[in-house]
Design a protein around this motif. Structure first.
Motif, short mmCIF file in Angstrom:
data_model
loop_
_atom_site.label_atom_id
_atom_site.label_comp_id
_atom_site.label_asym_id
_atom_site.label_seq_id
_atom_site.Cartn_x
_atom_site.Cartn_y
_atom_site.Cartn_z
N ASP A 1 -27.07 -18.37 26.76
CA ASP A 1 -26.98 -17.90 25.38
C ASP A 1 -25.70 -17.09 25.21
N THR A 2 -24.75 -17.64 24.46
CA THR A 2 -23.47 -16.94 24.25
C THR A 2 -23.49 -16.09 22.99
N GLY A 3 -24.62 -16.09 22.29
CA GLY A 3 -24.70 -15.34 21.05
C GLY A 3 -24.12 -16.09 19.87
N ARG B 1 -12.30 -16.54 25.01
CA ARG B 1 -13.14 -15.57 24.32
C ARG B 1 -14.54 -15.52 24.93
N VAL B 2 -15.11 -16.68 25.20
CA VAL B 2 -16.46 -16.74 25.77
C VAL B 2 -16.46 -16.18 27.19
N GLN C 1 -29.39 -22.90 22.61
CA GLN C 1 -29.48 -21.47 22.33
C GLN C 1 -28.60 -21.04 21.16
N VAL C 2 -27.86 -21.98 20.58
CA VAL C 2 -27.01 -21.65 19.43
C VAL C 2 -27.88 -21.52 18.18
N ARG C 3 -27.86 -20.37 17.57
CA ARG C 3 -28.70 -20.09 16.43
C ARG C 3 -28.32 -20.96 15.22
N GLY C 4 -29.32 -21.60 14.66
CA GLY C 4 -29.09 -22.44 13.49
C GLY C 4 -28.71 -23.87 13.81
N LEU C 5 -28.40 -24.15 15.06
CA LEU C 5 -27.98 -25.51 15.44
C LEU C 5 -29.20 -26.34 15.81
N ALA D 1 -18.29 -20.32 20.61
CA ALA D 1 -17.56 -19.15 20.12
C ALA D 1 -17.75 -18.94 18.62
N SER D 2 -18.66 -19.69 18.03
CA SER D 2 -18.89 -19.61 16.58
C SER D 2 -19.84 -18.47 16.23
N GLY D 3 -19.55 -17.81 15.12
CA GLY D 3 -20.50 -16.84 14.58
C GLY D 3 -20.45 -15.45 15.15
N TRP D 4 -19.42 -15.17 15.98
CA TRP D 4 -19.31 -13.79 16.50
C TRP D 4 -17.86 -13.42 16.70
#
Length: 240
Positions: A123-125, A24-25, A156-160, A237-240
Motif C-alpha cells: 500500500d503506497t497510499g 517519489r515512491v 490497494q490503490v484507493r478508488g481503483l 504515485a497518484s493522489g498524494w
C-alpha cells in the motif's frame, strides 16, 4: 535502504515523469536513491537487433558502472531487468566479468517486485478513481516471473477497480524490433489486446513496461480508442 536507480534509455528520453514518480515512491518508504547521470543503456536493443559485439560493449559499461557496490539496482522496466538477469550470463560467460555479472543479477530488481518482495510494501497510499486492467508484459511474466506483485499493489490503490482482461498473458505485439520487422502482425496483436481491455469496461491499461504501453498507446491514438495507458509507478504515485 540504499538504491541505485537504473532508468532505461527510452524512459529517460520519452517518459521521465515515470522515473520521477518511481523515485517519489521509493523515497516515501525510506530509500536513499542514487542516480548515475553517465548511465546509458542495458544493451538490449542492439542485442535483439543482432549487433552482439556492439551490445556487449554497452553491457560491459553497465556492469562496470554498477560493480563494487552493495546497492540494489531498481528499474521501472522488467524488460531491461530480464535482459540483465537472463542474457548477461551468456554474454559474459567465461569472461573476467563473470563474477561481477553474477553479483549484479542478484541485486537487480524491477520496481514492483522490489516494493513487494524486498520492502514488503503493498500500500503506497495512492488513490486513483478509475477502472483499470493490467497487462502482463512478456518480460515481466516470462523472464522475471512477475505476476502477483503488480496486482497486490494495484488492489490497494484507493478508488481503483482492477478488472482482469481475457488472454491477459498474451503478448501485446511490441517485442522490440519485432514490431518493425513484422508490422502487420504486431498491429493485429495490439488490436487484440486493446479489444480485450475494452471488453472489461476499463478506462486505463496499466503495466510494468513502458515499451508495451508505448506500443499500445500508439495503436489507441491511431484508432481513437477511449483508453489510456499508465505505468505502474505513475499509478502508485497518484493522489498524494
Amino acid at each position: 535502504m540504499q538504491v541505485q536507480l537504473f532508468i532505461p534509455c527510452f524512459v529517460d528520453q520519452l517518459f521521465p515523469k515515470t522515473a520521477m514518480n518511481m523515485v517519489r515512491v521509493l523515497e516515501k518508504f525510506g530509500c536513499s536513491v542514487d542516480y548515475d547521470p553517465e548511465q546509458t543503456c542495458c544493451g538490449q536493443p542492439a542485442f535483439n537487433a543482432g549487433f552482439w559485439d556492439e551490445s556487449k560493449a554497452v553491457c560491459e559499461k553497465f556492469v562496470k558502472e554498477n560493480r563494487g557496490s552493495d546497492n540494489l539496482v531498481v528499474a521501472p522496466s522488467a524488460s531491461c531487468i530480464g535482459f540483465v538477469r537472463n542474457y548477461y550470463p551468456k554474454i559474459f560467460d567465461n569472461s573476467s566479468l563473470h563474477n561481477d555479472v553474477k553479483d549484479l543479477r542478484s541485486r537487480s530488481y524491477e520496481f514492483s517486485e522490489f516494493l513487494v518482495n524486498v520492502l514488503k510494501v503493498t500500500d503506497t497510499g495512492a488513490s486513483l478513481p478509475v477502472k483499470a486492467t493490467y497487462h502482463d508484459s512478456c518480460a515481466a511474466l516470462r523472464e522475471c516471473r512477475i505476476k502477483s506483485e503488480p496486482r497486490k499493489l494495484l488492489e490497494q490503490v484507493r478508488g481503483l477497480e482492477l478488472i482482469e482482461m481475457a488472454d491477459v498473458e498474451t503478448c501485446c505485439g511490441f517485442g522490440g524490433t519485432f514490431a518493425i520487422k513484422y508490422e502487420a502482425i504486431s498491429i493485429a496483436m495490439a488490436d487484440q489486446k486493446v479489444q480485450h481491455a475494452l471488453q472489461t469496461g476499463a478506462e486505463v491499461i496499466v503495466s510494468t513496461d513502458l515499451s508495451c504501453l508505448m506500443h499500445l498507446e500508439g495503436y489507441i491514438r491511431q484508432k481513437g480508442v477511449p483508453l489510456k495507458t499508465m505505468h505502474l509507478a505513475d499509478v502508485l504515485a497518484s493522489g498524494w
